[in-house]
Design a protein around this motif. Structure first.
Motif, PDB file in Angstrom:
ATOM      1  N   ALA A   1      30.671  43.830  39.930  1.00 46.76           N
ATOM      2  CA  ALA A   1      30.162  42.575  39.371  1.00 46.76           C
ATOM      3  C   ALA A   1      30.648  41.381  40.197  1.00 46.76           C
ATOM      4  O   ALA A   1      29.859  40.469  40.503  1.00 46.76           O
ATOM      5  CB  ALA A   1      30.597  42.426  37.912  1.00 46.76           C
ATOM      6  N   THR A   2      31.913  41.385  40.574  1.00 47.40           N
ATOM      7  CA  THR A   2      32.447  40.296  41.392  1.00 47.40           C
ATOM      8  C   THR A   2      31.762  40.262  42.747  1.00 47.40           C
ATOM      9  O   THR A   2      31.379  39.195  43.242  1.00 47.40           O
ATOM     10  CB  THR A   2      33.971  40.458  41.565  1.00 47.40           C
ATOM     11  N   PHE A   3      31.582  41.436  43.337  1.00 47.09           N
ATOM     12  CA  PHE A   3      30.904  41.517  44.639  1.00 47.09           C
ATOM     13  C   PHE A   3      29.482  40.969  44.554  1.00 47.09           C
ATOM     14  O   PHE A   3      29.053  40.190  45.416  1.00 47.09           O
ATOM     15  CB  PHE A   3      30.897  42.967  45.124  1.00 47.09           C
ATOM     16  N   LEU A   4      28.759  41.340  43.519  1.00 45.67           N
ATOM     17  CA  LEU A   4      27.388  40.859  43.362  1.00 45.67           C
ATOM     18  C   LEU A   4      27.339  39.345  43.149  1.00 45.67           C
ATOM     19  O   LEU A   4      26.438  38.670  43.646  1.00 45.67           O
ATOM     20  CB  LEU A   4      26.682  41.597  42.226  1.00 45.67           C
TER      21      LEU A   4
ATOM     22  N   THR B   1      37.750  41.630  50.194  1.00 48.44           N
ATOM     23  CA  THR B   1      38.640  42.262  49.217  1.00 48.44           C
ATOM     24  C   THR B   1      37.876  43.196  48.289  1.00 48.44           C
ATOM     25  O   THR B   1      38.323  44.312  48.012  1.00 48.44           O
ATOM     26  CB  THR B   1      39.371  41.188  48.390  1.00 48.44           C
ATOM     27  N   GLN B   2      36.725  42.768  47.836  1.00 44.54           N
ATOM     28  CA  GLN B   2      35.927  43.619  46.941  1.00 44.54           C
ATOM     29  C   GLN B   2      35.494  44.892  47.667  1.00 44.54           C
ATOM     30  O   GLN B   2      35.512  45.981  47.091  1.00 44.54           O
ATOM     31  CB  GLN B   2      34.719  42.867  46.401  1.00 44.54           C
ATOM     32  N   LEU B   3      35.136  44.758  48.940  1.00 47.81           N
ATOM     33  CA  LEU B   3      34.757  45.943  49.715  1.00 47.81           C
ATOM     34  C   LEU B   3      35.943  46.882  49.908  1.00 47.81           C
ATOM     35  O   LEU B   3      35.792  48.102  49.868  1.00 47.81           O
ATOM     36  CB  LEU B   3      34.179  45.521  51.075  1.00 47.81           C
ATOM     37  N   LEU B   4      37.126  46.318  50.098  1.00 40.02           N
ATOM     38  CA  LEU B   4      38.326  47.144  50.262  1.00 40.02           C
ATOM     39  C   LEU B   4      38.766  47.800  48.960  1.00 40.02           C
ATOM     40  O   LEU B   4      39.476  48.810  48.976  1.00 40.02           O
ATOM     41  CB  LEU B   4      39.470  46.305  50.841  1.00 40.02           C
TER      42      LEU B   4
END
Length: 126
Positions: free
Chosen positions: A101-104, A71-74
């Motif tokens: 930040a969420t992705f990391l 989801t973060q990538l999308l």
């Protein structure tokens, strides 16, 4: 992981709110009402799924990490669209900071170990 879960759940909640607002304005759209309601239903389903993924992360469900990462990538193209073509810099930068930040948090070494169960007492190497 809990902080990432809260972030993902808030993203899902934002999608649900958008779906409700879209449905409320369906009558004033240039498109047929059923098209707008269908789009609204799509965002509601996606939003509710994201809320479930966020709750899964907060409650320690390991399955929730992968859909949260995807989801973060999308959401990265959405951030680009907000900053670039839409010229909504404040919203785009704020969204970008939240997404990155969420992705990391989701791909950190600690969260990878958690997702593989390496934090469990009977994990190999303990």
């Amino acid at each position: 992981m809990r902080l990432a879960g809260v972030s993902v759940a808030l993203q899902g909640l934002a999608a649900v709110v958008f779906a409700v607002l879209l449905a409320l304005r369906a009558g004033s759209a240039d498109l047929p009402v059923d098209f707008v309601l269908g789009e609204s239903a799509y965002f509601a389903v996606i939003g509710l799924a994201l809320v479930a993924v966020g709750v899964g992360l907060v409650t320690g469900r390991r399955w929730a990490r992968t859909p949260a990462i995807v989801t973060q990538l999308l959401l990265l193209p959405v951030v680009y669209s907000l900053i670039g073509p839409s010229r909504q810099l404040v919203l785009g930068i704020g969204t970008g900071v939240l997404v990155v930040a969420t992705f990391l948090l989701l791909i950190s070494e600690r969260s990878r170990g958690w997702s593989m169960g390496l934090d469990l007492p009977d994990a190999p190497g303990r």
